[in-house]
Design a protein around this motif. Structure first.
Motif, PDB file in Angstrom:
ATOM      1  N   ALA A 244     -15.439  -4.192 -40.732  1.00  0.00           N
ATOM      2  CA  ALA A 244     -16.318  -4.750 -41.763  1.00  0.00           C
ATOM      3  C   ALA A 244     -16.599  -6.177 -41.475  1.00  0.00           C
ATOM      4  O   ALA A 244     -17.537  -6.624 -41.963  1.00  0.00           O
ATOM      5  CB  ALA A 244     -15.373  -4.306 -42.998  1.00  0.00           C
ATOM      6  N   ILE A 245     -15.675  -6.755 -41.005  1.00  0.00           N
ATOM      7  CA  ILE A 245     -15.923  -8.103 -40.951  1.00  0.00           C
ATOM      8  C   ILE A 245     -16.817  -8.172 -39.790  1.00  0.00           C
ATOM      9  O   ILE A 245     -17.754  -9.249 -39.942  1.00  0.00           O
ATOM     10  CB  ILE A 245     -14.498  -8.842 -40.192  1.00  0.00           C
ATOM     11  N   LEU A 246     -16.697  -7.498 -38.547  1.00  0.00           N
ATOM     12  CA  LEU A 246     -17.835  -7.709 -37.677  1.00  0.00           C
ATOM     13  C   LEU A 246     -19.146  -7.322 -38.039  1.00  0.00           C
ATOM     14  O   LEU A 246     -20.021  -8.130 -37.723  1.00  0.00           O
ATOM     15  CB  LEU A 246     -17.351  -6.881 -36.527  1.00  0.00           C
ATOM     16  N   GLU A 247     -19.342  -6.404 -38.934  1.00  0.00           N
ATOM     17  CA  GLU A 247     -20.561  -6.053 -39.425  1.00  0.00           C
ATOM     18  C   GLU A 247     -20.968  -7.279 -40.491  1.00  0.00           C
ATOM     19  O   GLU A 247     -22.372  -7.604 -40.060  1.00  0.00           O
ATOM     20  CB  GLU A 247     -20.364  -4.638 -40.405  1.00  0.00           C
ATOM     21  N   ALA A 248     -20.322  -7.863 -41.094  1.00  0.00           N
ATOM     22  CA  ALA A 248     -20.796  -8.921 -42.256  1.00  0.00           C
ATOM     23  C   ALA A 248     -21.141 -10.103 -41.269  1.00  0.00           C
ATOM     24  O   ALA A 248     -21.974 -10.720 -41.284  1.00  0.00           O
ATOM     25  CB  ALA A 248     -19.377  -9.321 -42.969  1.00  0.00           C
ATOM     26  N   GLY A 249     -20.362 -10.193 -39.979  1.00  0.00           N
ATOM     27  CA  GLY A 249     -20.834 -11.089 -39.184  1.00  0.00           C
ATOM     28  C   GLY A 249     -22.037 -10.938 -38.434  1.00  0.00           C
ATOM     29  O   GLY A 249     -22.893 -12.013 -38.128  1.00  0.00           O
ATOM     30  N   ARG A 250     -22.454  -9.667 -38.179  1.00  0.00           N
ATOM     31  CA  ARG A 250     -23.720  -9.408 -37.592  1.00  0.00           C
ATOM     32  C   ARG A 250     -24.841  -9.676 -38.477  1.00  0.00           C
ATOM     33  O   ARG A 250     -25.945 -10.255 -37.989  1.00  0.00           O
ATOM     34  CB  ARG A 250     -23.505  -7.960 -37.003  1.00  0.00           C
ATOM     35  N   THR A 251     -24.579  -9.247 -39.830  1.00  0.00           N
ATOM     36  CA  THR A 251     -25.786  -9.092 -40.636  1.00  0.00           C
ATOM     37  C   THR A 251     -25.766 -10.454 -41.681  1.00  0.00           C
ATOM     38  O   THR A 251     -26.732 -10.893 -42.016  1.00  0.00           O
ATOM     39  CB  THR A 251     -25.531  -8.211 -41.656  1.00  0.00           C
ATOM     40  N   GLY A 252     -24.653 -11.227 -41.779  1.00  0.00           N
ATOM     41  CA  GLY A 252     -24.753 -12.370 -42.291  1.00  0.00           C
ATOM     42  C   GLY A 252     -24.272 -11.899 -44.038  1.00  0.00           C
ATOM     43  O   GLY A 252     -24.494 -12.906 -44.770  1.00  0.00           O
ATOM     44  N   GLU A 253     -24.073 -10.964 -44.217  1.00  0.00           N
ATOM     45  CA  GLU A 253     -23.847 -10.497 -45.378  1.00  0.00           C
ATOM     46  C   GLU A 253     -22.436 -10.606 -45.958  1.00  0.00           C
ATOM     47  O   GLU A 253     -21.678  -9.756 -45.921  1.00  0.00           O
ATOM     48  CB  GLU A 253     -24.445  -8.959 -45.914  1.00  0.00           C
TER      49      GLU A 253
END
Length: 302
Positions: A244-253
């Motif tokens: 979840a952290i990596l996905e937020a890091g990729r999207t900026g969300e």
């Protein structure tokens, strides 16, 4: 024990402290950063990625001094770890904290320094009513531990103290200068203990017999006897959190998550939930796939 699902880790010994680990330091997931993301992804972003400084608090600085004194105390021969020696270590510990972070001096004016050091002494007096440091020899103190799990999640944390019994049982100890948690905060305390237990299991292949949180303000001790199957489930939880952290890091969300904790958050003026505007997203740190890690100040300031 099924502790083989990780890459060769740093050894959990005094030699594997901050000086040795710093030569190969990598960003990693720590108890503090994991809790930040669980509580509020935006807080995680502003603290760990934007690295916007927060104002130090008197309580956090007091906790840092207490930790420094206890670290120094356990560096003495066991017979010398008496209350009088601990009291003599307070002023030098404060001087080191102040030298490392001069900005904390503004929290304690000259006239109030004696009172502040007296508060530290009171917490140390409480410690002596909970443990007798002359009766045992810790294996390590303030050790920085790192382990990479099989799926690439890197865990790192500072462990206040590790005790090993003559029969081999292992105990992990963490000092808290505040009060024992109420029902609303017990989950956070248990999360931290499970995090430490998992790191020890993966580094040594040994399930700790006991993990202990020592709360000095109200002289309470919270203990936890981990179960290996429970820790393996917790490991999967951390892996999902990491994704979840990596996905937020990729999207900026990094969405805000409001709660009663917002009233104590330094980032409230930047939060859209309260009419603020965060700075432009700087992007995930270039060239890494992990998040920024916990510092020693994070570890001791609770």
């Amino acid at each position: 024990m099924s502790a083989s699902a990780c890459k060769p880790p740093a050894d959990l010994t005094p030699e594997a402290g901050p000086e040795r680990v710093s030569a190969r330091r990598r960003p990693a997931l720590s108890p503090s950063r994991a809790i930040d993301f669980k509580q509020c992804p935006l807080k995680y972003r502003l603290r760990a990625i934007d690295r916007i400084p927060e104002a130090p608090s008197r309580g956090a600085v007091r906790g840092t001094v207490v930790h420094a004194v206890l670290e120094d105390l356990y560096g003495l021969p066991a017979p010398d770890r008496v209350p009088e020696r601990a009291a003599a270590l307070i002023a030098p510990a404060w001087a080191r904290v102040l030298a490392g972070r001069p900005e904390v001096g503004s929290l304690i004016d000259t006239d109030g320094l004696e009172q502040f050091l007296g508060e530290v002494r009171t917490l140390l007096d409480s410690y002596y009513r909970l443990e007798d440091p002359t009766r045992f020899e810790p294996e390590s103190r303030e050790a920085q531990v790192e382990v990479e799990l099989g799926d690439g999640v890197v865990l790192r944390g500072f462990v206040d103290r590790i005790d090993v019994a003559p029969t081999g049982e292992l105990r992990v100890v963490d000092y808290k200068s505040g009060r024992a948690p109420g029902l609303a905060q017990e989950t956070k305390a248990l999360f931290q203990l499970k995090f430490y237990a998992l790191m020890v299991l993966r580094v040594r292949g040994i399930l700790p017999a006991q993990l202990r949180l020592i709360y000095l303000s109200d002289e309470q001790i919270l203990t936890y006897a981990p179960d290996e199957e429970e820790l393996l489930r917790f490991e999967r939880t951390l892996s999902a959190l990491w994704e979840a952290i990596l996905e937020a890091g990729r999207t900026g969300e990094f969405q805000p998550n409001t709660s009663w904790l917002c009233g104590y958050c330094d980032y409230k003026p930047l939060c859209p939930a309260f009419g603020g505007t965060p700075p432009p997203y700087p992007g995930w740190p270039a060239g890494v796939q992990e998040s920024p890690e916990e510092t020693l100040a994070d570890a001791v300031a609770e």
